[in-house]
Design a protein around this motif. Structure first.
Motif, PDB file in Angstrom:
ATOM      1  N   ALA A 187       0.813  -1.235  -0.114  1.00  0.00           N
ATOM      2  CA  ALA A 187      -0.055  -0.260   0.008  1.00  0.00           C
ATOM      3  C   ALA A 187       0.579   1.077  -0.025  1.00  0.00           C
ATOM      4  CB  ALA A 187      -0.723  -0.011   0.956  1.00  0.00           C
ATOM      5  N   ALA A 188       2.273   0.916   0.598  1.00  0.00           N
ATOM      6  CA  ALA A 188       2.958   2.155   0.902  1.00  0.00           C
ATOM      7  C   ALA A 188       3.539   2.111  -0.778  1.00  0.00           C
ATOM      8  CB  ALA A 188       3.760   1.918   1.784  1.00  0.00           C
ATOM      9  N   GLU A 189       4.184   1.351  -1.339  1.00  0.00           N
ATOM     10  CA  GLU A 189       4.825   2.119  -2.628  1.00  0.00           C
ATOM     11  C   GLU A 189       3.842   2.322  -3.331  1.00  0.00           C
ATOM     12  OE1 GLU A 189       6.282  -2.405  -2.800  1.00  0.00           O
ATOM     13  OE2 GLU A 189       8.014  -2.085  -1.548  1.00  0.00           O
ATOM     14  N   ALA A 190       2.353   1.702  -3.332  1.00  0.00           N
ATOM     15  CA  ALA A 190       1.522   1.901  -4.786  1.00  0.00           C
ATOM     16  C   ALA A 190       0.753   3.630  -4.048  1.00  0.00           C
ATOM     17  CB  ALA A 190       0.396   0.788  -4.247  1.00  0.00           C
ATOM     18  N   ILE A 215      -5.625   1.369   3.902  1.00  0.00           N
ATOM     19  CA  ILE A 215      -5.248   0.547   4.106  1.00  0.00           C
ATOM     20  C   ILE A 215      -4.359   0.755   5.310  1.00  0.00           C
ATOM     21  CG2 ILE A 215      -3.064  -1.077   3.980  1.00  0.00           C
ATOM     22  CD1 ILE A 215      -5.110  -1.617   1.161  1.00  0.00           C
ATOM     23  N   LEU A 216      -3.510   2.121   5.051  1.00  0.00           N
ATOM     24  CA  LEU A 216      -2.540   2.600   5.515  1.00  0.00           C
ATOM     25  C   LEU A 216      -3.099   3.217   7.062  1.00  0.00           C
ATOM     26  CD1 LEU A 216       0.254   3.973   3.160  1.00  0.00           C
ATOM     27  CD2 LEU A 216       0.222   1.782   4.615  1.00  0.00           C
ATOM     28  N   HIS A 217      -4.271   3.690   6.390  1.00  0.00           N
ATOM     29  CA  HIS A 217      -4.991   4.689   7.516  1.00  0.00           C
ATOM     30  C   HIS A 217      -5.308   3.438   8.711  1.00  0.00           C
ATOM     31  CE1 HIS A 217      -7.603   7.239  10.090  1.00  0.00           C
ATOM     32  NE2 HIS A 217      -6.879   8.557   9.320  1.00  0.00           N
ATOM     33  N   GLY A 218      -6.211   2.727   8.431  1.00  0.00           N
ATOM     34  CA  GLY A 218      -6.853   1.314   9.037  1.00  0.00           C
ATOM     35  C   GLY A 218      -6.090   1.226   9.809  1.00  0.00           C
ATOM     36  N   ALA A 219      -5.050   0.610   9.029  1.00  0.00           N
ATOM     37  CA  ALA A 219      -3.687  -0.088  10.139  1.00  0.00           C
ATOM     38  C   ALA A 219      -3.360   0.651  11.285  1.00  0.00           C
ATOM     39  CB  ALA A 219      -2.402  -0.313   9.329  1.00  0.00           C
ATOM     40  N   GLU A 253      -5.632  10.798  14.079  1.00  0.00           N
ATOM     41  CA  GLU A 253      -4.107  11.292  13.828  1.00  0.00           C
ATOM     42  C   GLU A 253      -3.361  10.134  13.242  1.00  0.00           C
ATOM     43  OE1 GLU A 253      -4.948  16.463  15.212  1.00  0.00           O
ATOM     44  OE2 GLU A 253      -3.998  14.568  17.039  1.00  0.00           O
ATOM     45  N   ILE A 254      -3.492   9.803  14.207  1.00  0.00           N
ATOM     46  CA  ILE A 254      -2.282   8.953  14.205  1.00  0.00           C
ATOM     47  C   ILE A 254      -2.654   7.783  13.125  1.00  0.00           C
ATOM     48  CG2 ILE A 254      -1.385   6.852  15.004  1.00  0.00           C
ATOM     49  CD1 ILE A 254      -2.021   7.870  17.941  1.00  0.00           C
ATOM     50  N   GLY A 255      -3.309   7.366  13.048  1.00  0.00           N
ATOM     51  CA  GLY A 255      -3.943   6.707  11.059  1.00  0.00           C
ATOM     52  C   GLY A 255      -2.887   8.075   9.996  1.00  0.00           C
ATOM     53  N   ALA A 256      -3.697   8.939  10.223  1.00  0.00           N
ATOM     54  CA  ALA A 256      -2.314  10.099   8.781  1.00  0.00           C
ATOM     55  C   ALA A 256      -1.240   9.741   9.558  1.00  0.00           C
ATOM     56  CB  ALA A 256      -3.711  11.564   9.299  1.00  0.00           C
ATOM     57  N   PHE A 257      -0.858  10.007  10.602  1.00  0.00           N
ATOM     58  CA  PHE A 257       0.690  10.008  10.941  1.00  0.00           C
ATOM     59  C   PHE A 257       1.111   8.323  10.196  1.00  0.00           C
ATOM     60  CE2 PHE A 257       4.432   8.627  13.617  1.00  0.00           C
ATOM     61  CZ  PHE A 257       5.258   9.184  13.051  1.00  0.00           C
ATOM     62  N   MET A 258       0.429   7.519  10.780  1.00  0.00           N
ATOM     63  CA  MET A 258       0.677   6.607   9.719  1.00  0.00           C
ATOM     64  C   MET A 258       0.904   5.962   8.579  1.00  0.00           C
ATOM     65  SD  MET A 258       1.383   2.674  10.223  1.00  0.00           S
ATOM     66  CE  MET A 258       1.787   1.349   9.183  1.00  0.00           C
ATOM     67  N   VAL A 259      -0.027   7.146   8.105  1.00  0.00           N
ATOM     68  CA  VAL A 259      -0.045   7.192   6.411  1.00  0.00           C
ATOM     69  C   VAL A 259       1.623   7.633   5.944  1.00  0.00           C
ATOM     70  CG1 VAL A 259      -1.091   7.491   3.813  1.00  0.00           C
ATOM     71  CG2 VAL A 259      -2.395   6.799   5.599  1.00  0.00           C
ATOM     72  N   LEU A 260       2.212   8.794   6.892  1.00  0.00           N
ATOM     73  CA  LEU A 260       2.650   9.632   6.022  1.00  0.00           C
ATOM     74  C   LEU A 260       4.711   8.637   6.582  1.00  0.00           C
ATOM     75  CD1 LEU A 260       4.208  12.092   5.538  1.00  0.00           C
ATOM     76  CD2 LEU A 260       4.087  12.410   7.550  1.00  0.00           C
ATOM     77  N   ASN A 266       8.912   4.782   3.333  1.00  0.00           N
ATOM     78  CA  ASN A 266       9.165   3.934   3.296  1.00  0.00           C
ATOM     79  C   ASN A 266      10.008   4.044   1.851  1.00  0.00           C
ATOM     80  OD1 ASN A 266       9.000   0.933   3.408  1.00  0.00           O
ATOM     81  ND2 ASN A 266       7.908   1.336   1.285  1.00  0.00           N
ATOM     82  N   ASP A 267       9.182   4.654   0.988  1.00  0.00           N
ATOM     83  CA  ASP A 267       9.528   3.930  -0.574  1.00  0.00           C
ATOM     84  C   ASP A 267      11.028   5.195  -0.399  1.00  0.00           C
ATOM     85  OD1 ASP A 267       9.087   3.102  -2.720  1.00  0.00           O
ATOM     86  OD2 ASP A 267       8.636   4.849  -3.564  1.00  0.00           O
ATOM     87  N   THR A 268      11.335   6.525   0.147  1.00  0.00           N
ATOM     88  CA  THR A 268      12.412   7.420   0.460  1.00  0.00           C
ATOM     89  C   THR A 268      13.548   6.898   0.442  1.00  0.00           C
ATOM     90  OG1 THR A 268      11.977   7.545   1.949  1.00  0.00           O
ATOM     91  CG2 THR A 268      11.223   9.707   0.281  1.00  0.00           C
ATOM     92  N   THR A 269      13.411   5.824   1.715  1.00  0.00           N
ATOM     93  CA  THR A 269      15.011   4.902   2.033  1.00  0.00           C
ATOM     94  C   THR A 269      15.836   3.722   1.048  1.00  0.00           C
ATOM     95  OG1 THR A 269      14.383   6.068   4.192  1.00  0.00           O
ATOM     96  CG2 THR A 269      16.153   4.177   3.665  1.00  0.00           C
TER      97      THR A 269
END
Length: 424
Positions: A187-190, A215-219, A253-260, A266-269
């Motif tokens: 989900a992060a890569e996509a 998916i990311l926000h829910g997690a 807000e924590i869900g939004a932070f999870m997305v970020l 993930n992808d930048t590194t």
């Protein structure tokens, strides 16, 4: 002053060099930069058409900010250039951008408060624990990579190595269960790569993008709720408990932070690892120089990896009031897009910027942003991961041959999707 400055945004003529169309972003980095070099040489900023969008919009266009000094000016003056009206080059409703970017779309003092809240969770104890986890994961991942490499089977450097550490780091930091990690990683890569046809067609992109966000926000929200009930010795528990000036983060807000965290962290590194390793293979003398005194030299090498990769291509701002950048009049409400990919090849800011050089110093790159309030909060974490992974990789891996990389088709991420690797 540009001759188009006096025109309204609706009637202003677009620049002859079109950097908005998908065909432009399908070109390789060096070819694109030949265009950006022409834009850097222009007086002032240049006005461009909005890219094709998968959301309805009425945006008239944007100012391209291509020089290092102009990006720094905009980045360090949030009172003149706001993040709250959107940070995407692609036309996208604020209502869509805000929940997917968390505090990236905030300005001080609100942004400062949220940044302090997140930073307060990274206690010295947490940082030591994270570093220990990264060191162990880096060794394990290189073990797995070497096994794949020696098997004689086709090996993809991205899948076998560079994509693994960032997601394991994020997962270990906040406590994502092993069974959920692949779904979160995809989900992060996509999300970062949703403009690539391999993920979704233009017609499908809006739905696809929001699905991955969900998916990311829910997690994140689910994990936050569980940590409130059952705290553990992980970052998520620390974030749940973090408090600044009487304010705590909500589950949303924590869900939004999870997305970020999952997407940007993930992808930048991952991309910096892939681009950096390719550059070292292409420049074996620099790899040898680095290994002669790895601990003393890796710090500067990491900065060059980030500059060379420039994994995040751009971010946007909007003018708060009528103002001026590089002699160009910017009207209140107009979008400016800061192209970090161009700033990191700006001859006026860097010596020989088209040359990969891990001995470079100083290296005032824009790979973590242009400075100011929004300088990358996770820069220290990215540097730590890259340093520890390259130590394992360069000191243990034999000589290899890389095949031709396959790049992500995106105007936002400078990404390598696949890169074949074999023993030399």
């Amino acid at each position: 002053m540009n001759p188009t400055d006096s025109a309204s945004a609706a009637t202003r003529r677009y620049h002859r060099l079109d950097i908005s169309q998908p065909a432009f972003w399908a070109r390789d980095f060096r070819t694109r930069d030949e265009v950006f070099a022409q834009l850097r040489a222009e007086p002032g900023l240049t006005w461009h058409a909005p890219p094709p969008a998968f959301f309805p919009h009425d945006e008239p266009g944007f100012w391209a900010v291509t020089r290092h000094r102009d990006i720094a000016q905009i980045s360090r003056h949030p009172e003149l250039f706001t993040s709250s009206l959107g940070i995407s080059l692609d036309p996208m409703p604020v209502e869509v951008q805000r929940p997917t970017t968390f505090f990236l779309m905030m300005d001080p003092p609100q942004h400062t408060r949220y940044r302090r809240l997140i930073s307060s969770a990274f206690t010295p104890k947490q940082v030591r624990r994270i570093e220990s986890q990264i060191r162990d994961n880096a060794a394990e991942i290189v073990d797995e990579f070497l096994t794949d490499l020696r098997s004689g089977q086709p090996t993809d450097f991205v899948d076998s190595l560079s994509r693994k550490l960032p997601m394991r780091t994020v997962s270990d930091m906040i406590g994502i269960e092993r069974s959920d990690r692949e779904g979160v990683a995809y989900a992060a890569e996509a999300m970062f790569s949703s403009s690539d046809e391999e993920y979704a067609s233009l017609e499908e992109r809006a739905t696809f993008f929001m699905t991955q966000f969900g998916i990311l926000h829910g997690a994140g929200t689910d994990l936050a709720q569980r940590r409130r009930q059952d705290p553990r010795d992980d970052l998520m528990s620390a974030i749940v408990e973090a408090e600044v000036d009487g304010h705590r983060l909500t589950d949303e807000e924590i869900g939004a932070f999870m997305v970020l965290l999952a997407s940007a962290g993930n992808d930048t590194t991952k991309q910096t690892t892939s681009h950096g390793f390719k550059a070292l293979v292409d420049h074996p003398a620099q790899r040898e120089w680095l290994l002669e005194d790895f601990d003393a030299r890796i710090g500067g090498a990491v900065e060059e990896f980030v500059r060379w990769a420039t994994p995040v291509i751009h971010f946007a701002r909007h003018a708060v009031t009528d103002t001026e950048v590089a002699g160009t009049r910017i009207r209140a409400g107009e979008k400016v897009v800061m192209f970090y990919c161009s700033a990191n090849r700006d001859e006026t800011a860097l010596d020989a910027p088209h040359i990969f050089d891990i001995t470079r110093g100083p290296n005032p790159h824009s790979g973590f942003g242009g400075g100011g309030a929004h300088f990358c909060l996770g820069a220290w974490l990215a540097r730590m991961q890259i340093r520890l992974l390259f130590h394992e990789l360069l000191t243990r891996a034999p000589e290899v041959v890389l095949g031709e990389p396959e790049y992500v088709h995106s105007d936002f991420v400078h990404g390598i999707k696949r890169m074949p690797v074999r023993l030399a």
